[in-house]
Design an enzyme around this catalytic site. Structure first.
Site, PDB file in Angstrom:
ATOM      1  N   ASP A  19       9.159  22.197  22.691  1.00 34.65           N
ATOM      2  CA  ASP A  19      10.242  22.848  21.961  1.00 34.65           C
ATOM      3  C   ASP A  19      10.436  22.222  20.578  1.00 34.65           C
ATOM      4  OD1 ASP A  19      12.316  24.658  21.636  1.00 34.65           O
ATOM      5  OD2 ASP A  19      13.808  23.341  22.547  1.00 34.65           O
ATOM      6  N   HIS A  36       4.515  26.340  14.549  1.00 32.64           N
ATOM      7  CA  HIS A  36       3.632  26.531  15.707  1.00 32.64           C
ATOM      8  C   HIS A  36       2.238  25.978  15.419  1.00 32.64           C
ATOM      9  CE1 HIS A  36       6.699  28.817  17.685  1.00 32.64           C
ATOM     10  NE2 HIS A  36       6.717  29.752  16.755  1.00 32.64           N
ATOM     11  N   LEU A 130      -9.112  16.282  34.273  1.00 31.11           N
ATOM     12  CA  LEU A 130      -7.759  16.821  34.109  1.00 31.11           C
ATOM     13  C   LEU A 130      -7.740  18.344  34.191  1.00 31.11           C
ATOM     14  CD1 LEU A 130      -4.717  16.445  33.086  1.00 31.11           C
ATOM     15  CD2 LEU A 130      -5.667  16.847  30.800  1.00 31.11           C
TER      16      LEU A 130
END
Length: 240
Positions: A19, A36, A130
């Site tokens: 955020d 962004h 991962l």
């Protein structure tokens, strides 16, 4: 700090609510999309940091169902950024042995975005390290409703005894089937809400909130979150 962290058990699954991109851009007098774009480095830092720590699963809240309500220009820009990141980061992800998975209504993404996403998943299909989970067109309430629909549909084909429908049964109908619940949920930008993210899975997640805006998030923040996590007592509702 890294050496200290690696001496103790680390979370199996970390989830991050990324955020603050818009606020980061606004403070600099830049268009929201620049915020962004700036968050791309933070994604790389989080992924590489998770690999370094030996984390099994990293889930990033990339695009929510509610995000479709943003302006068409911003949504289109976000899709282009997603496509660019998938294309340009896939080699680095492969080098780090990262596999890619998604949760959410990915079918709602533009055709080109879906194709690039699928190609990236195929490119990383032999990775064994991962698991990077992108929550795309995702909403926690919608996921729970989808799981209920799957159960109803299965029941129409073959009656399911009520005694079979327990938490474990329901868990296998969620998008995250096969993944451990997040041990640690990180939120940037200082907001104190879960924002419809992993509502079922985060029932006993430890929360770690930082005022740092997502584009400024670095590996050191991830390390601090894990270090703090290691110094908490997780009781899961039980007395100790």
């Amino acid at each position: 700090m890294l050496e200290q962290i690696l001496k103790r058990p680390v979370p199996h699954h970390i989830a991050i609510i990324m955020d603050g991109n818009g606020r980061w851009a606004k403070r600099r007098g830049l268009p929201r999309l620049m915020g962004h774009r700036a968050g791309r480095r933070s994604v790389r830092e989080a992924v590489e940091g998770a690999v370094e720590l030996g984390i099994e699963v990293l889930t990033l809240y990339t695009f929510s169902l509610e995000n479709w309500e943003r302006s068409p220009g911003e949504v289109k820009g976000l899709m282009r950024i997603l496509e660019q990141v998938l294309r340009e980061e896939r080699e680095s992800l492969k080098k780090n042995n990262v596999q890619l998975r998604t949760i959410g209504h990915v079918d709602l993404l533009p055709k080109q975005s879906r194709e690039i996403l699928a190609a990236t998943q195929e490119f990383l299909s032999k990775s064994t390290g991962l698991t990077l989970v992108l929550a795309l067109s995702y909403g926690g309430r919608a996921e729970i409703v989808d799981a209920a629909r799957r159960i109803v549909a299965a029941d129409r084909e073959q009656r399911i005894p009520l005694t079979r429908i327990d938490e474990e049964f329901f868990r296998h109908r969620l998008d995250t089937n096969g993944l451990p619940d997040p041990d640690l949920l990180i939120r940037t930008s200082g907001e104190l809400r879960i924002s419809n993210f992993l509502l079922w899975q985060a029932a006993y997640s430890e929360f770690w909130v930082t005022d740092t805006l997502w584009p400024d998030f670095r590996r050191k923040h991830l390390y601090q979150a894990v270090y703090d996590f290691q110094n908490r007592s997780r009781r899961f509702g039980r007395a100790h």
